[in-house]
Design a protein around this motif. Structure first.
Motif, short mmCIF file in Angstrom:
data_model
loop_
_atom_site.label_atom_id
_atom_site.label_comp_id
_atom_site.label_asym_id
_atom_site.label_seq_id
_atom_site.Cartn_x
_atom_site.Cartn_y
_atom_site.Cartn_z
N VAL A 1 0.85 -1.19 0.00
CA VAL A 1 0.00 0.00 0.00
C VAL A 1 0.88 1.24 0.00
CG1 VAL A 1 -1.77 1.25 1.30
CG2 VAL A 1 -1.74 -1.25 1.33
N SER A 2 0.45 2.27 -0.72
CA SER A 2 1.17 3.55 -0.70
C SER A 2 0.16 4.69 -0.70
CB SER A 2 2.07 3.67 -1.93
OG SER A 2 2.64 4.98 -1.98
N ASP A 3 0.50 5.75 0.03
CA ASP A 3 -0.34 6.94 -0.01
C ASP A 3 0.16 7.93 -1.07
OD1 ASP A 3 1.88 8.15 1.17
OD2 ASP A 3 0.84 8.74 2.99
N GLY A 4 1.21 7.53 -1.83
CA GLY A 4 1.73 8.37 -2.90
C GLY A 4 2.62 9.49 -2.40
N CYS A 5 2.91 9.48 -1.13
CA CYS A 5 3.70 10.57 -0.55
C CYS A 5 4.73 10.00 0.43
CB CYS A 5 2.77 11.56 0.13
SG CYS A 5 3.56 13.10 0.60
N ALA A 6 4.37 9.95 1.69
CA ALA A 6 5.34 9.60 2.74
C ALA A 6 5.25 8.15 3.22
CB ALA A 6 5.15 10.52 3.94
N HIS A 7 4.17 7.45 2.93
CA HIS A 7 3.97 6.12 3.49
C HIS A 7 3.86 5.05 2.41
CE1 HIS A 7 2.44 8.82 6.66
NE2 HIS A 7 2.97 7.92 7.47
N THR A 8 4.63 3.97 2.59
CA THR A 8 4.53 2.77 1.78
C THR A 8 4.77 1.60 2.70
OG1 THR A 8 5.34 3.89 -0.20
CG2 THR A 8 5.47 1.51 -0.19
N GLY A 9 3.94 0.56 2.60
CA GLY A 9 4.13 -0.59 3.47
C GLY A 9 3.13 -1.68 3.16
N TRP A 10 3.08 -2.66 4.05
CA TRP A 10 2.25 -3.85 3.86
C TRP A 10 0.96 -3.75 4.66
CZ3 TRP A 10 3.78 -6.85 0.03
CH2 TRP A 10 5.13 -6.83 -0.34
N ALA A 11 -0.14 -4.03 3.99
CA ALA A 11 -1.44 -4.07 4.67
C ALA A 11 -1.41 -5.17 5.72
CB ALA A 11 -2.57 -4.31 3.67
N GLY A 12 -1.90 -4.86 6.89
CA GLY A 12 -1.92 -5.82 7.98
C GLY A 12 -0.71 -5.72 8.87
N THR A 13 0.45 -5.40 8.31
CA THR A 13 1.67 -5.26 9.11
C THR A 13 1.95 -3.78 9.39
OG1 THR A 13 2.58 -7.23 8.06
CG2 THR A 13 4.14 -5.78 9.20
N ASP A 14 2.04 -2.99 8.34
CA ASP A 14 2.37 -1.57 8.48
C ASP A 14 1.14 -0.68 8.58
OD1 ASP A 14 5.20 -2.03 8.20
OD2 ASP A 14 4.81 -2.39 6.07
N CYS A 15 0.04 -1.14 7.99
CA CYS A 15 -1.17 -0.33 7.99
C CYS A 15 -2.41 -1.21 7.96
CB CYS A 15 -1.18 0.62 6.79
SG CYS A 15 -1.34 -0.21 5.18
N THR A 16 -3.53 -0.59 8.27
CA THR A 16 -4.83 -1.24 8.16
C THR A 16 -5.62 -0.49 7.11
OG1 THR A 16 -4.78 -1.89 10.48
CG2 THR A 16 -6.93 -1.87 9.41
N LEU A 17 -6.18 -1.23 6.14
CA LEU A 17 -7.00 -0.61 5.09
C LEU A 17 -8.43 -0.45 5.56
CD1 LEU A 17 -5.78 -2.43 1.87
CD2 LEU A 17 -5.34 -0.07 2.53
N ARG A 18 -9.03 0.68 5.19
CA ARG A 18 -10.44 0.97 5.48
C ARG A 18 -11.14 1.26 4.17
NH1 ARG A 18 -10.98 5.92 8.72
NH2 ARG A 18 -12.99 5.08 9.28
N GLN A 19 -12.14 0.47 3.82
CA GLN A 19 -12.86 0.66 2.56
C GLN A 19 -13.98 1.68 2.73
OE1 GLN A 19 -14.28 -2.97 0.81
NE2 GLN A 19 -15.32 -1.92 -0.85
N TYR A 20 -14.16 2.49 1.70
CA TYR A 20 -15.23 3.49 1.65
C TYR A 20 -16.56 2.78 1.45
CZ TYR A 20 -17.91 7.49 -0.24
OH TYR A 20 -18.85 8.47 -0.48
N ALA A 21 -17.55 3.13 2.24
CA ALA A 21 -18.86 2.48 2.20
C ALA A 21 -19.81 3.10 1.17
CB ALA A 21 -19.51 2.53 3.58
N GLU A 22 -19.35 4.07 0.41
CA GLU A 22 -20.13 4.77 -0.60
C GLU A 22 -21.32 5.53 -0.02
OE1 GLU A 22 -20.52 3.18 -4.68
OE2 GLU A 22 -20.01 1.27 -3.71
N LEU A 23 -21.21 5.91 1.25
CA LEU A 23 -22.24 6.73 1.90
C LEU A 23 -21.56 7.86 2.63
CD1 LEU A 23 -24.54 3.97 3.45
CD2 LEU A 23 -25.03 5.37 1.45
N LYS A 24 -22.32 8.93 2.83
CA LYS A 24 -21.84 10.07 3.60
C LYS A 24 -22.79 10.31 4.75
CE LYS A 24 -19.57 12.13 -0.33
NZ LYS A 24 -19.44 13.27 -1.22
N ASP A 25 -22.27 10.92 5.81
CA ASP A 25 -23.14 11.24 6.94
C ASP A 25 -23.96 12.49 6.62
OD1 ASP A 25 -21.49 13.48 7.46
OD2 ASP A 25 -20.78 12.72 9.38
N SER A 26 -24.75 12.94 7.56
CA SER A 26 -25.64 14.09 7.35
C SER A 26 -24.89 15.39 7.07
CB SER A 26 -26.54 14.29 8.58
OG SER A 26 -27.32 13.15 8.80
N HIS A 27 -23.59 15.40 7.36
CA HIS A 27 -22.78 16.60 7.16
C HIS A 27 -21.84 16.47 5.97
CE1 HIS A 27 -24.29 17.90 11.06
NE2 HIS A 27 -24.04 16.68 11.47
#
Length: 132
Positions: free
Chosen positions: A31-57
């Motif tokens: 995984v990479s954020d295209g800037c400062a972070h590159t690493g392995w999902a599960g070891t270096d970072c946890t991925l969060r998927q977008y639910a395709e919904l937004k809150d009231s704000h």
């Protein structure tokens, strides 16, 4: 068409970033954020998927988001109740695991609530889980 987006919570820096690239290899998911972070999902970072919904704000809802919702119920009289929970991906769908331990479809919360608000996430705001 579905909008597929991810955020990554970087364990060492304790920072949440948008994901620029996801690369599948024999060693795992890089995984990479295209800037400062590159690493392995599960070891270096946890991925969060977008639910395709937004809150009231207008705030995007991702896995691990902590939500508060206000519902109005009519049972001989108008009742306003508040509920809270964490967004999880379970049984091939985004759901809200309430602090009481029930699982409810996220899309129903979004559709039926008078107000739905992202108040934090389980990575950056774990103290909010103790309120539930």
């Amino acid at each position: 068409m579905h909008e597929i987006k991810y955020q990554a919570y970087w364990h060492e820096s304790k920072l949440m970033t948008l994901v620029d690239t996801i690369e599948f290899s024999e060693g795992g998911i890089r995984v990479s954020d295209g800037c400062a972070h590159t690493g392995w999902a599960g070891t270096d970072c946890t991925l969060r998927q977008y639910a395709e919904l937004k809150d009231s704000h207008g705030k995007e809802i991702y896995e691990g988001a902590i939500l508060e919702a206000v519902f109005e119920l009519f049972d001989d009289e108008l009742k306003t109740i508040m509920d809270a929970g964490v967004v999880v991906f379970k049984n091939c769908a985004f759901q809200v695991r309430t602090f009481e331990g029930h699982h409810e479809p996220l899309h129903e919360w979004e559709k039926l609530s008078e107000e739905l608000k992202v108040v934090g996430n389980i990575y950056e705001n774990p103290e909010l889980l103790q309120k539930g």
